[in-house]
Design a protein around this motif. Structure first.
Motif, PDB file in Angstrom:
ATOM      1  N   GLU A 116       0.738  -1.090   0.089  1.00 54.10           N
ATOM      2  CA  GLU A 116       0.116  -0.008  -0.099  1.00 54.10           C
ATOM      3  C   GLU A 116       0.878   1.371   0.008  1.00 54.10           C
ATOM      4  O   GLU A 116       1.981   1.182   0.353  1.00 54.10           O
ATOM      5  CB  GLU A 116      -0.768   0.105   1.178  1.00 54.10           C
ATOM      6  CG  GLU A 116      -1.903  -1.281   1.427  1.00 54.10           C
ATOM      7  CD  GLU A 116      -2.991  -1.136   0.375  1.00 54.10           C
ATOM      8  OE1 GLU A 116      -3.159  -0.135   0.087  1.00 54.10           O
ATOM      9  OE2 GLU A 116      -3.616  -2.171   0.262  1.00 54.10           O
ATOM     10  N   ALA A 117       0.478   2.364  -0.368  1.00 52.97           N
ATOM     11  CA  ALA A 117       1.004   3.709  -0.368  1.00 52.97           C
ATOM     12  C   ALA A 117       0.301   4.676  -0.003  1.00 52.97           C
ATOM     13  O   ALA A 117      -0.942   4.594  -0.442  1.00 52.97           O
ATOM     14  CB  ALA A 117       1.832   3.786  -1.697  1.00 52.97           C
ATOM     15  N   ILE A 118       0.788   5.677   0.667  1.00 55.99           N
ATOM     16  CA  ILE A 118      -0.103   7.231   0.959  1.00 55.99           C
ATOM     17  C   ILE A 118       0.805   8.177   1.000  1.00 55.99           C
ATOM     18  O   ILE A 118       1.816   8.106   1.330  1.00 55.99           O
ATOM     19  CB  ILE A 118      -0.813   6.739   2.498  1.00 55.99           C
ATOM     20  CG1 ILE A 118      -1.770   7.923   2.588  1.00 55.99           C
ATOM     21  CG2 ILE A 118       0.144   6.524   3.406  1.00 55.99           C
ATOM     22  CD1 ILE A 118      -2.763   7.690   3.878  1.00 55.99           C
ATOM     23  N   TRP A 119       0.387   9.146   0.524  1.00 58.58           N
ATOM     24  CA  TRP A 119       1.072  10.280   0.247  1.00 58.58           C
ATOM     25  C   TRP A 119       1.065  11.184   1.639  1.00 58.58           C
ATOM     26  O   TRP A 119       0.073  11.300   2.541  1.00 58.58           O
ATOM     27  CB  TRP A 119       0.324  11.371  -0.675  1.00 58.58           C
ATOM     28  CG  TRP A 119       1.196  12.759  -0.615  1.00 58.58           C
ATOM     29  CD1 TRP A 119       0.566  14.042  -0.078  1.00 58.58           C
ATOM     30  CD2 TRP A 119       2.095  13.151  -1.413  1.00 58.58           C
ATOM     31  NE1 TRP A 119       1.509  14.900  -0.314  1.00 58.58           N
ATOM     32  CE2 TRP A 119       2.538  14.654  -1.286  1.00 58.58           C
ATOM     33  CE3 TRP A 119       2.844  12.341  -2.123  1.00 58.58           C
ATOM     34  CZ2 TRP A 119       3.572  14.997  -1.666  1.00 58.58           C
ATOM     35  CZ3 TRP A 119       4.160  13.059  -2.869  1.00 58.58           C
ATOM     36  CH2 TRP A 119       4.482  14.474  -2.570  1.00 58.58           C
ATOM     37  N   ASP A 120       2.419  11.368   1.978  1.00 59.35           N
ATOM     38  CA  ASP A 120       2.652  12.065   3.428  1.00 59.35           C
ATOM     39  C   ASP A 120       2.926  13.794   3.140  1.00 59.35           C
ATOM     40  O   ASP A 120       3.964  13.950   2.941  1.00 59.35           O
ATOM     41  CB  ASP A 120       3.757  11.298   4.069  1.00 59.35           C
ATOM     42  CG  ASP A 120       3.995  11.794   5.458  1.00 59.35           C
ATOM     43  OD1 ASP A 120       3.380  12.767   5.858  1.00 59.35           O
ATOM     44  OD2 ASP A 120       4.809  11.411   6.134  1.00 59.35           O
ATOM     45  N   PRO A 121       2.169  14.429   3.198  1.00 60.26           N
ATOM     46  CA  PRO A 121       2.280  15.836   3.378  1.00 60.26           C
ATOM     47  C   PRO A 121       3.566  16.329   4.133  1.00 60.26           C
ATOM     48  O   PRO A 121       3.834  17.576   3.814  1.00 60.26           O
ATOM     49  CB  PRO A 121       0.937  16.645   3.429  1.00 60.26           C
ATOM     50  CG  PRO A 121       0.143  15.521   4.294  1.00 60.26           C
ATOM     51  CD  PRO A 121       0.590  14.273   3.778  1.00 60.26           C
ATOM     52  N   ALA A 122       3.505  15.627   5.180  1.00 58.16           N
ATOM     53  CA  ALA A 122       4.738  16.259   6.166  1.00 58.16           C
ATOM     54  C   ALA A 122       6.049  16.131   5.622  1.00 58.16           C
ATOM     55  O   ALA A 122       7.291  16.903   5.728  1.00 58.16           O
ATOM     56  CB  ALA A 122       4.686  15.332   7.442  1.00 58.16           C
ATOM     57  N   SER A 123       6.448  15.021   4.643  1.00 54.38           N
ATOM     58  CA  SER A 123       7.518  14.850   3.927  1.00 54.38           C
ATOM     59  C   SER A 123       7.655  14.973   2.220  1.00 54.38           C
ATOM     60  O   SER A 123       8.713  15.004   1.672  1.00 54.38           O
ATOM     61  CB  SER A 123       8.168  13.536   4.061  1.00 54.38           C
ATOM     62  OG  SER A 123       7.369  12.626   3.806  1.00 54.38           O
ATOM     63  N   ASN A 124       6.326  15.402   1.780  1.00 53.21           N
ATOM     64  CA  ASN A 124       6.216  15.382   0.159  1.00 53.21           C
ATOM     65  C   ASN A 124       6.643  14.439  -0.330  1.00 53.21           C
ATOM     66  O   ASN A 124       7.455  14.312  -1.483  1.00 53.21           O
ATOM     67  CB  ASN A 124       6.995  16.718  -0.175  1.00 53.21           C
ATOM     68  CG  ASN A 124       6.298  17.837  -0.110  1.00 53.21           C
ATOM     69  OD1 ASN A 124       4.761  18.011   0.289  1.00 53.21           O
ATOM     70  ND2 ASN A 124       6.769  19.120  -0.232  1.00 53.21           N
ATOM     71  N   ASP A 125       6.439  13.063   0.184  1.00 57.36           N
ATOM     72  CA  ASP A 125       6.775  11.799  -0.597  1.00 57.36           C
ATOM     73  C   ASP A 125       5.866  10.815  -0.116  1.00 57.36           C
ATOM     74  O   ASP A 125       4.944  11.126   0.544  1.00 57.36           O
ATOM     75  CB  ASP A 125       7.933  11.220  -0.239  1.00 57.36           C
ATOM     76  CG  ASP A 125       8.614  11.078   0.892  1.00 57.36           C
ATOM     77  OD1 ASP A 125       7.515  11.313   1.975  1.00 57.36           O
ATOM     78  OD2 ASP A 125       9.800  10.804   1.349  1.00 57.36           O
TER      79      ASP A 125
END
Length: 476
Positions: free
Chosen positions: A155-164
């Motif tokens: 699975e993958a989710i965008w992490d706005p805290a690190s921009n990846d």
């Protein structure tokens, strides 16, 4: 997947200590004016069941198989089978990825071998429009985990805290005297390179955890920004305000009679028009595929409700462990056009009527009495030019009949204008019999598809033999 593993583990421990508009019902047709939902999933075991399939829903509860229920992407790398896909959209909507388990049970692998010496890689596809996909590649995620033995259920989710992206998956490995599946994570921006994997989720003692999926919840609903559902003997719910932060146990779904002994593969979906969510669960124990449970607050286990009979339908194929994307209007239109339910056809030779066009090792020829999917193609609107046709393989979706050096091959659509022109033809009255058909090259209009010594060629037609060789019938 987790439950299948659990059953096998128990045995080992005991022993060893179409979619088209016309396919829609009237209510679906009305709802389809709004963007719908795309589900990517696999459908079962074997080399064709463990591939990528797409399904569409206008309301999130009633699903129609796209592409006539046929596969939409086929893995040609690793084990050549895929399960447990996750469909990821970039924050700006300019890119999409499918990441999946590289696993093909009963087509070269057993559960035991895949658990203890399986692929350490994931299979990845990339697209800029959801309809034209790159060739798949392998992303080695577990190779850097000492004695990591497989890589499952990504699975993958965008992490706005690190921009990846936080990419997470299950790997079986021995640690602190216990060999079991734990959830690992790494960061990535392109699904081609990753940071060093770290343990993300581990349950106490010998308890396995394999399937987990995170949903982001809007402010004002519950107490957490993120909720994850995991298959770990239960369907356990946890909440956090940070993807890699501290997670709080929120209970499980045993209160509505659903445990890990019955369901697995949790898959979230938010309804586009209201603050209500569905958590789809794969009924592996009953062999029924997905069912939805609904909630207005993902973080409150007591709010989940079982579906009422007749309120949902999953279409013709079994839907197993995948993910759902809420579509924009533009995405919806592209998806429905690309994966329309075009019936599969065979191309029968006029002068050798027991022979049909087929691919074999990606070469193209006419052979006798071929009835398998190697001789089946979907006549699609031409990749180049209106009023034309292109022939897409049924068992290798994305691959088309294409001429190169006036010889034919089954080739993957690379999205170039050259490919589109080489794979496009005009269907005209048969040169030997007007009730049949001939196919004129789009970019070499003085040449036609013909067979010569049973090989498919692109040649000028100058005599009666050539006219017979260049005449075909599209037949079911």
């Amino acid at each position: 997947m987790r439950a299948l593993f659990s059953r096998l583990t128990a045995t080992l421990v005991t022993a060893c200590l179409l979619f088209t508009a016309q396919a829609l019902t009237t209510p679906q047709r009305a709802a389809a004016a709004d963007p719908g939902y795309l589900m990517t999933h696999f459908i079962g075991e074997g080399s064709t069941g463990q591939q990528m399939y797409f399904s569409y829903s206008a309301d999130g509860l009633n699903w129609t198989d796209l592409n006539g229920g046929g596969m939409t992407l086929r893995s040609t790398v690793g084990t050549r089978g895929v399960r447990d896909p996750a469909l990821v959209r970039s924050p700006d909507g300019s890119k999409y990825w499918i990441i999946a388990t590289d696993l093909c049970i009963d087509c070269g692998q057993t559960w035991s071998s895949s658990i203890n010496d399986g692929s350490r890689s994931l299979v990845v596809w990339e697209s800029s429009d959801l309809v034209t996909w790159s060739a798949p590649w392998l992303l080695n995620v577990a190779g850097a985990i000492p004695d990591g033995r497989n890589a499952w259920a990504p699975e993958a989710i965008w992490d706005p805290a690190s921009n990846d992206y936080v990419l997470y998956w299950a790997t079986n490995k021995p640690l602190n005297g216990v060999t079991k599946h734990r959830i690992y994570y790494a960061r990535t921006s392109d699904f081609r390179t990753i940071t060093t994997p770290q343990i993300y989720i581990e349950r106490p003692g010998t308890q396995e955890i394999i399937d987990t999926q995170i949903v982001e919840v809007p402010s004002g609903v519950g107490n957490y920004r993120y909720v994850r559902a995991s298959g770990d003997g239960q369907i356990t719910l946890e909440g956090s305000n940070s993807i890699l932060g501290t997670w709080t146990n929120l209970g499980n779904l045993s209160g509505i009679g659903l445990t890990g002994s019955q369901v697995e593969g949790p898959m979230w979906m938010k309804f586009r028009d209201r603050n209500e969510w569905t958590l789809y669960l794969d009924q592996y124990a009953a062999g029924k595929g997905y069912m939805p449970v609904t909630t207005t607050n993902p973080s409150a286990s007591g709010t989940y409700k079982l579906p009422t009979s007749g309120t949902y339908s999953l279409g013709g194929t079994k839907k197993r462990h995948g993910s759902i994307l809420n579509l924009t209007a533009a995405e919806d239109a592209r998806i429905q056009a690309r994966w329309a339910n075009t019936p599969a056809k065979r191309l029968q030779s006029f002068n050798f009527q027991d022979r049909y066009v087929r691919h074999a090792d990606f070469d193209v020829r006419i052979d006798q009495n071929v009835t398998n999917d190697d001789a089946k193609f979907r006549p699609r609107p031409g990749l180049a030019g209106s009023g034309t046709v292109s022939f897409e393989s049924v068992n290798f979706p994305g691959y088309y009949l294409r001429h190169s050096g006036y010889d034919f091959q089954l080739a993957y659509n690379d999205g170039t204008t050259q490919f589109a022109a080489d794979a496009t033809f005009r269907q005209v009255a048969g040169l030997a019999d007007s009730s049949w058909s001939s196919f004129q090259s789009y970019n070499h209009p003085d040449r036609y598809i013909r067979h010569y010594a049973y090989q498919l060629k692109l040649e000028p037609i100058t005599n009666a033999t050539g006219r017979g060789d260049a005449t075909f019938r599209l037949t079911s």
